[in-house]
Design a protein around this motif. Structure first.
Motif, PDB file in Angstrom:
ATOM      1  N   PHE A  82       0.829  -1.206   0.000  1.00  0.00           N
ATOM      2  CA  PHE A  82       0.000   0.000   0.000  1.00  0.00           C
ATOM      3  C   PHE A  82       0.865   1.259   0.000  1.00  0.00           C
ATOM      4  O   PHE A  82       0.587   2.212  -0.740  1.00  0.00           O
ATOM      5  CB  PHE A  82      -0.927  -0.007   1.213  1.00  0.00           C
ATOM      6  N   THR A 131     -10.623   8.783  -4.957  1.00  0.00           N
ATOM      7  CA  THR A 131     -11.976   8.214  -4.951  1.00  0.00           C
ATOM      8  C   THR A 131     -13.040   9.140  -5.539  1.00  0.00           C
ATOM      9  O   THR A 131     -14.136   8.688  -5.852  1.00  0.00           O
ATOM     10  CB  THR A 131     -12.394   7.845  -3.515  1.00  0.00           C
ATOM     11  N   LEU A 153      -5.547   5.916  -5.917  1.00  0.00           N
ATOM     12  CA  LEU A 153      -6.351   5.883  -4.695  1.00  0.00           C
ATOM     13  C   LEU A 153      -7.356   7.028  -4.631  1.00  0.00           C
ATOM     14  O   LEU A 153      -8.085   7.155  -3.650  1.00  0.00           O
ATOM     15  CB  LEU A 153      -5.438   5.923  -3.464  1.00  0.00           C
ATOM     16  N   GLN A 179       1.030   4.232  -2.764  1.00  0.00           N
ATOM     17  CA  GLN A 179       0.791   5.616  -2.323  1.00  0.00           C
ATOM     18  C   GLN A 179       1.943   6.520  -2.728  1.00  0.00           C
ATOM     19  O   GLN A 179       1.742   7.691  -3.059  1.00  0.00           O
ATOM     20  CB  GLN A 179       0.604   5.632  -0.809  1.00  0.00           C
TER      21      GLN A 179
END
Length: 447
Positions: free
Chosen positions: A183, A196, A194, A187
């Protein structure tokens, strides 16, 4: 059913229950696009797009399950979608629909073969022509010659490989590297994945749901599975398939997240090569590659089989009464002609998976109301489905210069829906008017 009959080629020996019905449907709908579109969807629309891709395919299968139950009970004893169209449409409407179905069928088969070509080109250091000859030979033997009996033999192996891939590889890889590390790598290198609040991702998901629904409603192989699954179990088979299918693109997306964590990449195609390169176990690499080609071969074989069945039973068989020997002879010729055309296309064309998925989106979305009208209406109804689909298709393609692609798909869908609604309202008014006339003609009862 005799093995030498063409009916055996179309339907196999026995009707299927829920378990093997799910296996059969999965082997049709886990396709090359499921594998190849996942990295492009992830990069273009982010993690929301990857999850949305799974959502729209799974939901389309679940919704089709309710329609499949109606089809199974209303048209019991049929074998193909062409049998239903023959019963419900006039000759003009029948041949119009058959032309569209054959075009879409060849296009769907083309997508699978293009997917195999891309994987061969990326994963193996052999000339593309050599790999395609091997793949198309297997396709001809399984889908062209073997029929549904051989396809179901391959389906069991394919589903085992599917679950071995989506369970074994992600679990092993994430345990080796750690979820937190992966993750953080995403990132750091790809934070945009990521994000949204991407409206384009939502636009993609809802438009994709329309396209998937249209594909399933017009898919020749899917209709054949409706007729070979026991009718009291057909709805549950499709619902369970949708729930299972939902997990597969998510698992594949998780693998590509692993491939790009903490590193850059050249293009979306290179993600498959990156994924193979980070799998430390030769056994896992072998399982992944075998999964890719088994899934594509199974889906392509199902499409070729359904095209052969439709062409021989509902095209050639309508033009001329054929003996069993002639049916198999023409089927083999038709299969060989398809294989030769696909071989040439695979050598000279370089497609993009998402473009392939949505290229016929206007036709698929225009056919939704037309097929629903055919299934749920009573009697022979030609004008409504033919006119609605034709207007939707023409309007969708005509709107290309003035709208985005997604907007044109919705234009096709809405216009075809408006036309079908007009005919439904017209029929309702006419029926009530006739009922009122019948009431007026009845003699008055003094009591």
């Amino acid at each position: 059913m005799k093995k030498k009959s063409f009916d055996f080629y179309i339907q196999g020996a026995v009707q299927l229950g829920i378990a093997f019905g799910v296996v059969s449907i999965l082997s049709r709908w886990i396709t090359g696009n499921t594998i190849l579109s996942s990295p492009e969807t992830l990069i273009r629309y982010g993690l929301i797009g990857g999850i949305g891709y799974a959502f729209m395919g799974g939901l389309a299968l679940i919704l089709f399950g309710f329609i499949a139950r109606k089809i199974a009970y209303t048209f019991s004893g049929r074998m193909t979608i062409g049998d239903v169209l023959k019963e419900k449409l006039s000759p003009f409407g029948y041949w119009y629909m058959m032309a569209l179905l054959l075009i879409m069928g060849v296009y769907s088969l083309f997508i699978q073969v293009m997917g195999a070509g891309l994987l061969l080109y990326m994963l193996f250091p052999v000339p593309l022509a050599v790999g395609m000859v091997l793949f198309l030979t297997l396709l001809y033997l399984v889908g062209g010659i073997g029929g549904l009996y051989r396809i179901h033999q391959l389906a069991g192996i394919t589903v085992i490989l599917i679950f071995g891939t989506i369970i074994l590889i992600p679990v092993y890889s994430y345990m080796q590297q750690g979820v937190t590390v992966i993750f953080e790598g995403i990132q750091l290198y790809h934070p945009y994945l990521l994000f949204t609040k991407n409206q384009e991702s939502l636009w993609f998901i809802f438009t994709g749901l329309l396209v998937f629904s249209g594909q399933m409603l017009t898919d020749r192989a899917t209709w054949q599975r409706v007729f070979i699954i026991k009718k009291e179990k057909v709805k549950m088979a499709f619902v369970l398939t949708g729930l299972i299918w939902f997990t597969i693109p998510i698992a594949i997306t998780s693998l590509f997240l692993l491939a790009i964590s903490g590193r850059t990449f050249e293009n979306t195609y290179s993600l498959i090569f990156e994924l193979v390169s980070i799998l430390e176990s030769n056994a896992l690499i072998f399982v992944f590659i075998l999964f890719c080609f088994a899934a594509i071969l199974s889906a392509a074989s199902s499409e070729m089989h359904s095209l052969n069945s439709l062409f021989i039973r509902n095209v050639a068989g309508e033009l001329k009464k054929l003996s069993i020997e002639q049916q198999f002879k023409y089927k083999n010729i038709f299969s060989f002609a398809l294989i030769a055309s696909l071989f040439l296309a695979a050598l000279y064309l370089t497609p993009y998976p998402l473009q392939l998925l949505f290229f016929f989106g206007n036709i698929y979305s225009s056919m939704i109301f037309a097929i629903l009208y055919i299934v749920f209406s009573k009697g022979r109804e030609t004008l409504a489905p033919v006119l609605s689909s034709f207007i939707g298709i023409v309007a969708g393609f005509a709107s290309y210069p003035f709208t985005t692609y997604f907007e044109s798909v919705w234009i096709s869908f809405l216009l075809s829906g408006i036309v079908c609604s007009f005919f439904i309202i017209k029929k309702t008014i006419q029926r009530r008017f006739r009922q009122s006339l019948n009431l007026e003609d009845k003699p008055y009862d003094a009591k």
